[in-house]
Design a protein around this motif. Structure first.
Motif, PDB file in Angstrom:
ATOM      1  N   ALA A 135      37.208  33.550  35.924  1.00  0.00           N
ATOM      2  CA  ALA A 135      36.997  34.919  36.416  1.00  0.00           C
ATOM      3  C   ALA A 135      36.989  34.939  37.940  1.00  0.00           C
ATOM      4  O   ALA A 135      37.555  35.844  38.561  1.00  0.00           O
ATOM      5  CB  ALA A 135      35.686  35.476  35.873  1.00  0.00           C
ATOM      6  N   GLY A 136      36.379  33.946  38.545  1.00  0.00           N
ATOM      7  CA  GLY A 136      36.389  33.852  40.004  1.00  0.00           C
ATOM      8  C   GLY A 136      37.782  33.609  40.551  1.00  0.00           C
ATOM      9  O   GLY A 136      38.157  34.152  41.590  1.00  0.00           O
ATOM     10  N   LEU A 137      38.579  32.803  39.843  1.00  0.00           N
ATOM     11  CA  LEU A 137      39.953  32.548  40.283  1.00  0.00           C
ATOM     12  C   LEU A 137      40.814  33.806  40.196  1.00  0.00           C
ATOM     13  O   LEU A 137      41.767  33.967  40.953  1.00  0.00           O
ATOM     14  CB  LEU A 137      40.585  31.440  39.441  1.00  0.00           C
ATOM     15  CG  LEU A 137      40.115  30.028  39.732  1.00  0.00           C
ATOM     16  CD1 LEU A 137      40.665  29.070  38.690  1.00  0.00           C
ATOM     17  CD2 LEU A 137      40.537  29.601  41.122  1.00  0.00           C
ATOM     18  N   LEU A 138      40.486  34.692  39.288  1.00  0.00           N
ATOM     19  CA  LEU A 138      41.282  35.907  39.116  1.00  0.00           C
ATOM     20  C   LEU A 138      40.839  37.054  40.016  1.00  0.00           C
ATOM     21  O   LEU A 138      41.512  38.079  40.066  1.00  0.00           O
ATOM     22  CB  LEU A 138      41.223  36.362  37.658  1.00  0.00           C
ATOM     23  CG  LEU A 138      41.973  35.487  36.673  1.00  0.00           C
ATOM     24  CD1 LEU A 138      41.725  35.967  35.255  1.00  0.00           C
ATOM     25  CD2 LEU A 138      43.457  35.495  36.979  1.00  0.00           C
ATOM     26  N   ILE A 139      39.738  36.898  40.719  1.00  0.00           N
ATOM     27  CA  ILE A 139      39.198  38.022  41.472  1.00  0.00           C
ATOM     28  C   ILE A 139      40.106  38.443  42.628  1.00  0.00           C
ATOM     29  O   ILE A 139      40.287  39.633  42.865  1.00  0.00           O
ATOM     30  CB  ILE A 139      37.750  37.753  41.940  1.00  0.00           C
ATOM     31  CG1 ILE A 139      37.044  39.050  42.283  1.00  0.00           C
ATOM     32  CG2 ILE A 139      37.701  36.804  43.100  1.00  0.00           C
ATOM     33  CD1 ILE A 139      36.772  39.920  41.112  1.00  0.00           C
ATOM     34  N   ALA A 140      40.702  37.513  43.346  1.00  0.00           N
ATOM     35  CA  ALA A 140      41.573  37.887  44.471  1.00  0.00           C
ATOM     36  C   ALA A 140      42.835  38.611  43.996  1.00  0.00           C
ATOM     37  O   ALA A 140      43.182  39.659  44.555  1.00  0.00           O
ATOM     38  CB  ALA A 140      41.917  36.667  45.316  1.00  0.00           C
ATOM     39  N   PRO A 141      43.548  38.119  42.970  1.00  0.00           N
ATOM     40  CA  PRO A 141      44.708  38.888  42.496  1.00  0.00           C
ATOM     41  C   PRO A 141      44.332  40.266  41.952  1.00  0.00           C
ATOM     42  O   PRO A 141      45.080  41.223  42.133  1.00  0.00           O
ATOM     43  CB  PRO A 141      45.301  38.020  41.387  1.00  0.00           C
ATOM     44  CG  PRO A 141      44.807  36.658  41.640  1.00  0.00           C
ATOM     45  CD  PRO A 141      43.483  36.811  42.309  1.00  0.00           C
ATOM     46  N   VAL A 142      43.179  40.374  41.328  1.00  0.00           N
ATOM     47  CA  VAL A 142      42.747  41.675  40.806  1.00  0.00           C
ATOM     48  C   VAL A 142      42.480  42.645  41.952  1.00  0.00           C
ATOM     49  O   VAL A 142      42.853  43.821  41.883  1.00  0.00           O
ATOM     50  CB  VAL A 142      41.499  41.506  39.904  1.00  0.00           C
ATOM     51  CG1 VAL A 142      40.852  42.840  39.594  1.00  0.00           C
ATOM     52  CG2 VAL A 142      41.876  40.792  38.626  1.00  0.00           C
ATOM     53  N   ILE A 143      41.865  42.160  43.009  1.00  0.00           N
ATOM     54  CA  ILE A 143      41.598  43.025  44.162  1.00  0.00           C
ATOM     55  C   ILE A 143      42.903  43.470  44.814  1.00  0.00           C
ATOM     56  O   ILE A 143      43.049  44.626  45.205  1.00  0.00           O
ATOM     57  CB  ILE A 143      40.670  42.316  45.164  1.00  0.00           C
ATOM     58  CG1 ILE A 143      39.274  42.234  44.571  1.00  0.00           C
ATOM     59  CG2 ILE A 143      40.647  43.027  46.505  1.00  0.00           C
ATOM     60  CD1 ILE A 143      38.297  41.458  45.383  1.00  0.00           C
ATOM     61  N   VAL A 144      43.874  42.570  44.919  1.00  0.00           N
ATOM     62  CA  VAL A 144      45.172  42.935  45.478  1.00  0.00           C
ATOM     63  C   VAL A 144      45.853  43.979  44.593  1.00  0.00           C
ATOM     64  O   VAL A 144      46.440  44.949  45.087  1.00  0.00           O
ATOM     65  CB  VAL A 144      46.062  41.681  45.651  1.00  0.00           C
ATOM     66  CG1 VAL A 144      47.486  42.055  45.989  1.00  0.00           C
ATOM     67  CG2 VAL A 144      45.483  40.769  46.710  1.00  0.00           C
ATOM     68  N   LEU A 145      45.761  43.817  43.285  1.00  0.00           N
ATOM     69  CA  LEU A 145      46.348  44.772  42.355  1.00  0.00           C
ATOM     70  C   LEU A 145      45.682  46.141  42.467  1.00  0.00           C
ATOM     71  O   LEU A 145      46.360  47.168  42.540  1.00  0.00           O
ATOM     72  CB  LEU A 145      46.226  44.243  40.924  1.00  0.00           C
ATOM     73  CG  LEU A 145      46.785  45.128  39.820  1.00  0.00           C
ATOM     74  CD1 LEU A 145      48.293  45.262  39.965  1.00  0.00           C
ATOM     75  CD2 LEU A 145      46.429  44.563  38.469  1.00  0.00           C
ATOM     76  N   ILE A 146      44.372  46.162  42.504  1.00  0.00           N
ATOM     77  CA  ILE A 146      43.648  47.432  42.631  1.00  0.00           C
ATOM     78  C   ILE A 146      43.979  48.101  43.961  1.00  0.00           C
ATOM     79  O   ILE A 146      44.186  49.318  44.021  1.00  0.00           O
ATOM     80  CB  ILE A 146      42.132  47.206  42.481  1.00  0.00           C
ATOM     81  CG1 ILE A 146      41.813  46.833  41.037  1.00  0.00           C
ATOM     82  CG2 ILE A 146      41.342  48.440  42.903  1.00  0.00           C
ATOM     83  CD1 ILE A 146      40.388  46.383  40.819  1.00  0.00           C
ATOM     84  N   ASP A 147      44.062  47.319  45.020  1.00  0.00           N
ATOM     85  CA  ASP A 147      44.416  47.870  46.325  1.00  0.00           C
ATOM     86  C   ASP A 147      45.817  48.477  46.296  1.00  0.00           C
ATOM     87  O   ASP A 147      46.047  49.545  46.857  1.00  0.00           O
ATOM     88  CB  ASP A 147      44.321  46.783  47.392  1.00  0.00           C
ATOM     89  CG  ASP A 147      44.568  47.328  48.779  1.00  0.00           C
ATOM     90  OD1 ASP A 147      43.903  48.313  49.150  1.00  0.00           O
ATOM     91  OD2 ASP A 147      45.431  46.766  49.488  1.00  0.00           O
ATOM     92  N   GLY A 148      46.749  47.806  45.636  1.00  0.00           N
ATOM     93  CA  GLY A 148      48.106  48.339  45.525  1.00  0.00           C
ATOM     94  C   GLY A 148      48.150  49.625  44.723  1.00  0.00           C
ATOM     95  O   GLY A 148      48.871  50.565  45.073  1.00  0.00           O
ATOM     96  N   ILE A 149      47.371  49.687  43.660  1.00  0.00           N
ATOM     97  CA  ILE A 149      47.329  50.907  42.848  1.00  0.00           C
ATOM     98  C   ILE A 149      46.734  52.054  43.646  1.00  0.00           C
ATOM     99  O   ILE A 149      47.260  53.170  43.647  1.00  0.00           O
ATOM    100  CB  ILE A 149      46.531  50.659  41.549  1.00  0.00           C
ATOM    101  CG1 ILE A 149      47.315  49.729  40.627  1.00  0.00           C
ATOM    102  CG2 ILE A 149      46.210  51.969  40.844  1.00  0.00           C
ATOM    103  CD1 ILE A 149      46.523  49.228  39.439  1.00  0.00           C
ATOM    104  N   LEU A 150      45.641  51.783  44.341  1.00  0.00           N
ATOM    105  CA  LEU A 150      45.008  52.837  45.141  1.00  0.00           C
ATOM    106  C   LEU A 150      45.889  53.263  46.307  1.00  0.00           C
ATOM    107  O   LEU A 150      45.928  54.442  46.654  1.00  0.00           O
ATOM    108  CB  LEU A 150      43.646  52.371  45.642  1.00  0.00           C
ATOM    109  CG  LEU A 150      42.585  52.162  44.564  1.00  0.00           C
ATOM    110  CD1 LEU A 150      41.298  51.645  45.179  1.00  0.00           C
ATOM    111  CD2 LEU A 150      42.335  53.435  43.788  1.00  0.00           C
TER     112      LEU A 150
END
Length: 108
Positions: free
Chosen positions: A84-99
């Protein structure tokens, strides 16, 4: 911002917290070295750039796999919190791109 859930988990289970914390730190370092690698390849010939990107990609992920194995085997952290910690940076980048996409659609 990504360390807030980790700090909330510290009172519950140290190994769970440690896995999330180490995973998110490693994920951040992975993105940092990916960016530095991309910057260093600007201006290279296409063949040398491809070879350099290929080597950089596999070296980064080899280090990541070794780190995960060491954390799970010797530190005995929770594997799911580490992932879950390893996935946090890609998830934040994805959310930022969506927003960012929503913001550009609203301004049009």
């Amino acid at each position: 911002m990504t360390e807030i859930p980790a700090l909330l988990l510290i009172t519950q289970n140290l190994k769970l917290w440690l896995g999330y914390f180490l995973g998110s730190i490693l994920s951040s370092l992975n993105f940092y070295f990916q960016a530095k690698g991309a910057e260093s390849r600007v201006g290279l010939s296409p063949t040398s750039a491809k070879l350099s990107v290929f080597k950089n990609f596999y070296i980064r992920y080899l280090i990541l796999v070794v780190f995960v194995i060491v954390c799970v085997k010797f530190l005995e952290v929770n594997i799911f919190s580490l992932l879950a910690g390893l996935l946090i940076a890609p998830v934040i980048v994805l959310i930022d791109g969506i927003l960012a996409g929503k913001n550009t659609q609203e301004s049009e």
